[in-house]
Scaffold this active site. Structure first.
Site, PDB file in Angstrom:
ATOM      1  N   HIS A  30      -2.123   7.320   7.418  1.00 46.75           N
ATOM      2  CA  HIS A  30      -1.208   8.296   6.689  1.00 46.75           C
ATOM      3  C   HIS A  30      -1.948   9.650   6.279  1.00 46.75           C
ATOM      4  O   HIS A  30      -1.294  10.647   6.293  1.00 46.75           O
ATOM      5  CB  HIS A  30      -0.813   7.590   5.502  1.00 46.75           C
ATOM      6  CG  HIS A  30       0.573   6.902   5.516  1.00 46.75           C
ATOM      7  ND1 HIS A  30       1.745   7.474   6.374  1.00 46.75           N
ATOM      8  CD2 HIS A  30       0.837   5.495   5.444  1.00 46.75           C
ATOM      9  CE1 HIS A  30       2.480   6.251   6.249  1.00 46.75           C
ATOM     10  NE2 HIS A  30       2.081   5.161   5.839  1.00 46.75           N
ATOM     11  N   HIS A  86      -3.870   0.955   7.981  1.00 49.46           N
ATOM     12  CA  HIS A  86      -2.547   1.583   8.030  1.00 49.46           C
ATOM     13  C   HIS A  86      -2.334   2.885   6.806  1.00 49.46           C
ATOM     14  O   HIS A  86      -2.066   4.043   7.152  1.00 49.46           O
ATOM     15  CB  HIS A  86      -1.615   0.677   7.542  1.00 49.46           C
ATOM     16  CG  HIS A  86      -0.003   1.094   7.383  1.00 49.46           C
ATOM     17  ND1 HIS A  86       0.859   0.609   8.219  1.00 49.46           N
ATOM     18  CD2 HIS A  86       0.429   1.902   6.609  1.00 49.46           C
ATOM     19  CE1 HIS A  86       2.092   1.200   7.948  1.00 49.46           C
ATOM     20  NE2 HIS A  86       1.693   2.002   6.715  1.00 49.46           N
ATOM     21  N   GLU A  87      -3.130   2.512   5.756  1.00 50.77           N
ATOM     22  CA  GLU A  87      -2.742   3.887   4.742  1.00 50.77           C
ATOM     23  C   GLU A  87      -3.705   4.948   4.872  1.00 50.77           C
ATOM     24  O   GLU A  87      -3.265   6.008   4.883  1.00 50.77           O
ATOM     25  CB  GLU A  87      -3.250   3.210   3.186  1.00 50.77           C
ATOM     26  CG  GLU A  87      -2.244   2.157   2.605  1.00 50.77           C
ATOM     27  CD  GLU A  87      -0.854   2.184   2.997  1.00 50.77           C
ATOM     28  OE1 GLU A  87      -0.494   3.469   2.868  1.00 50.77           O
ATOM     29  OE2 GLU A  87       0.177   1.526   3.114  1.00 50.77           O
ATOM     30  N   CYS A 117       6.265  -0.149   7.195  1.00 49.01           N
ATOM     31  CA  CYS A 117       6.044   1.095   6.433  1.00 49.01           C
ATOM     32  C   CYS A 117       6.884   1.552   5.440  1.00 49.01           C
ATOM     33  O   CYS A 117       8.222   1.665   5.832  1.00 49.01           O
ATOM     34  CB  CYS A 117       5.491   2.295   7.359  1.00 49.01           C
ATOM     35  SG  CYS A 117       5.108   3.818   6.263  1.00 49.01           S
ATOM     36  N   LEU A 118       6.684   1.748   4.247  1.00 48.19           N
ATOM     37  CA  LEU A 118       7.789   1.983   3.302  1.00 48.19           C
ATOM     38  C   LEU A 118       8.393   3.472   3.608  1.00 48.19           C
ATOM     39  O   LEU A 118       9.636   3.778   3.297  1.00 48.19           O
ATOM     40  CB  LEU A 118       7.178   2.258   1.631  1.00 48.19           C
ATOM     41  CG  LEU A 118       6.594   0.901   1.186  1.00 48.19           C
ATOM     42  CD1 LEU A 118       5.708   1.528  -0.110  1.00 48.19           C
ATOM     43  CD2 LEU A 118       7.629  -0.016   0.964  1.00 48.19           C
ATOM     44  N   GLY A 165       0.978  -1.283   0.098  1.00 45.46           N
ATOM     45  CA  GLY A 165      -0.133  -0.104  -0.035  1.00 45.46           C
ATOM     46  C   GLY A 165       0.767   1.239   0.157  1.00 45.46           C
ATOM     47  O   GLY A 165       2.051   1.146   0.445  1.00 45.46           O
ATOM     48  N   GLN A 220       3.050  10.114   1.163  1.00 42.43           N
ATOM     49  CA  GLN A 220       4.364   9.319   1.246  1.00 42.43           C
ATOM     50  C   GLN A 220       5.121   9.709  -0.100  1.00 42.43           C
ATOM     51  O   GLN A 220       6.301   9.359   0.035  1.00 42.43           O
ATOM     52  CB  GLN A 220       3.930   7.860   1.275  1.00 42.43           C
ATOM     53  CG  GLN A 220       3.650   7.408   2.791  1.00 42.43           C
ATOM     54  CD  GLN A 220       3.387   5.878   2.840  1.00 42.43           C
ATOM     55  OE1 GLN A 220       2.537   5.266   2.178  1.00 42.43           O
ATOM     56  NE2 GLN A 220       4.401   5.147   3.065  1.00 42.43           N
TER      57      GLN A 220
HETATM   58 ZN    ZN Z   1       2.970   3.458   5.807  1.00 41.15          ZN
END
Ligand code: ZN
Length: 169
Positions: free
Chosen positions: A137, A133-134, A91-92, A46, A51
């Site tokens: 953000h 999670h997304e 998380c990226l 995701g 991000q």
């Molecule tokens: Zn993340």
């Protein structure tokens, strides 16, 4: 194909409340394509617009076998949460870091598609985890905000020291 730079923890973009996406135009389509390309390249499940430095309520998710391909969520809102699941999350924007995070087992999300059409979807397991999670953000929240204060302090100290730690118990 355009890969965008993924912003990392410490960047202000990750701590902002994102604005609603109002226009369903070419610019949005390019953003969605770039976000998907960037997510696949980074091997994530995701990615949220902040991000890649865009403060809009736009998310892409692809949980592979556990979903049905690429899902684009514009202006998503969770309208139902059910049950609980505990699992490791990464998380990226926090490369190499993971923690056990409790999330709802099942969620219903209302959103718009790239053409502005309103939709609703109920998902479970990893898919539900990815949605939660997304969406966090989009409100400037990271998964480390959802773990205990003590674990977070340990976590942040490790980040400061820059030591690698692949598991957080
Ligand atoms: Zn993340």
């Amino acid at each position: 194909m355009a890969i965008r730079k993924i912003v990392k923890i410490g960047d202000d973009c990750l701590r902002q409340e994102c604005r609603k996406q109002e226009k369903f135009d070419l610019r949005l389509k390019i953003l969605l394509k770039d976000m998907a390309d960037t997510m696949y390249k980074a091997e994530g499940v995701g990615l949220a617009a902040p991000q890649v430095g865009v403060l809009r309520r736009v998310v892409v998710i692809d949980v592979g076998d556990q979903g049905d391909g690429l899902l684009e969520l514009i202006n998503p809102v969770i309208t139902m949460r059910e049950g609980e699941q505990c699992g490791r999350e990464g998380c990226l924007s926090l490369p190499g870091r993971q923690a056990v995070v409790t999330r709802p087992r099942k969620v219903t999300v209302q959103y718009q598609k790239r053409d502005g059409v309103h939709c609703e979807k109920t998902v479970e397991g990893l898919f539900a985890r990815a949605v939660c999670h997304e969406l966090d953000h989009l409100d400037g929240k990271l998964f480390i905000d959802r773990i205990s204060r003590l674990k977070r302090i340990m976590f942040e100290n490790k980040l400061k020291k820059g030591t690698r730690q692949s598991q957080v118990k």
